[in-house]
Enzyme design. Structure first.
Site, PDB file in Angstrom:
ATOM      1  N   ASP A 172       0.717  -1.083  -0.027  1.00 17.68           N
ATOM      2  CA  ASP A 172      -0.089   0.003   0.013  1.00 17.68           C
ATOM      3  C   ASP A 172       0.785   1.260   0.148  1.00 17.68           C
ATOM      4  O   ASP A 172       2.095   1.372   0.590  1.00 17.68           O
ATOM      5  CB  ASP A 172      -1.000  -0.109   1.185  1.00 17.68           C
ATOM      6  CG  ASP A 172      -2.113   0.942   1.143  1.00 17.68           C
ATOM      7  OD1 ASP A 172      -2.147   1.482   0.085  1.00 17.68           O
ATOM      8  OD2 ASP A 172      -2.572   1.343   2.230  1.00 17.68           O
ATOM      9  N   ASN A 180     -10.492  -3.241  -6.951  1.00 14.58           N
ATOM     10  CA  ASN A 180      -9.578  -2.099  -7.904  1.00 14.58           C
ATOM     11  C   ASN A 180     -10.025  -2.011  -9.139  1.00 14.58           C
ATOM     12  O   ASN A 180      -9.733  -0.851  -9.820  1.00 14.58           O
ATOM     13  CB  ASN A 180      -8.160  -2.550  -7.737  1.00 14.58           C
ATOM     14  CG  ASN A 180      -7.399  -2.446  -6.876  1.00 14.58           C
ATOM     15  OD1 ASN A 180      -6.355  -3.174  -6.361  1.00 14.58           O
ATOM     16  ND2 ASN A 180      -7.793  -1.543  -5.607  1.00 14.58           N
TER      17      ASN A 180
END
Length: 245
Positions: free
Chosen positions: A21, A69
């Site tokens: 991340d 996503n």
């Protein structure tokens, strides 16, 4: 700073899972578009994989692209798919040099054909490597995985009385791999984001503020050193664990 010489090689986690991340925030800090962060994440992946091989980690799962996503702006999704092709093309040689086998989990049919073909070629080329299995979680989410497993169970019309934890596990995409011993999440967020929820029942979590493009081999060693400082009890008491040593 932790060095590899400070790691107890007899207690290295067999399976390390990583939520990579912070790419977008890293790019914005440098006044670039989010895709610039993804472009600069390859060094972190390469160093982390090579560090894992040096430690003796047998499995490493990278949360590369989630089913959620797909909801990102189309330009970013398209850019990520092109970067995936570029990364596989450029890193296959590195995988071979480090004796790393590549494989994938996830809803792979949603991937563009070019991306899927390139990945399949790399998987075939690295199939004989034995030092580490690198698992890319692509178009993956844990809820999707569990739902797919339940669908498969239902199609076999099993007697519910015969279904136990091992039965369900045998239908998961990760059935051939051990559960993660250690989860590393970069970027400072304190959540698991729909990643390996079933598998991480007893995983040790390690969170760091470091944004993924800045993560390096020595940061992996720090995470493993922290892991080795903990006592894993799996529901037992401390006294029971000590007595079993």
């Amino acid at each position: 700073m932790i060095t590899i010489d400070q790691i107890d090689k007899t207690r290295v986690p067999q399976h390390v899972a990583i939520i990579m991340d912070g790419n977008g925030r890293w790019a914005m800090k440098q006044q670039h578009e989010r895709l610039f962060g993804h472009q600069n994440a390859f060094t972190a992946v390469r160093q982390t994989v090579e560090g894992g091989v040096k430690l003796g980690v047998k499995y490493m799962t990278l949360y590369t692209f989630s089913t959620e996503n797909w909801n990102r702006p189309q330009a970013e999704v398209d850019g990520l798919m092109e970067l995936l092709i570029k990364a596989v093309r450029e890193e296959t040689e590195t995988l071979m040099k480090n004796n790393v086998r590549l494989t994938m989990i996830g809803d792979l049919q949603r991937l563009p054909e070019r991306s899927r073909t390139m990945l399949e070629q790399c998987i075939e080329e690295t199939a004989g490597n034995t030092a580490m299995t690198l698992i890319l979680a692509l178009s993956y989410s844990s809820r999707w995985e569990i739902a797919q497993a339940l669908k498969a169970l239902c199609t076999e019309h099993r007697d519910p009385a015969t279904i136990d934890e091992d039965t369900l596990r045998s239908y998961l995409t990760t059935k051939d791999y051990p559960d993660p011993d250690l989860l590393i999440r970069t970027g400072g967020e304190l959540r698991v984001s729909n990643f390996l929820l079933w598998q991480m029942a007893y995983t040790e979590f390690y969170f760091t503020e470091i944004l993924w493009p800045d993560f390096r081999e020595e940061n992996l060693y720090e995470a493993v050193a922290e892991y080795q400082s903990r006592q894993r009890r799996f529901g037992k008491t401390e006294a029971q664990v000590e007595a079993s040593k």
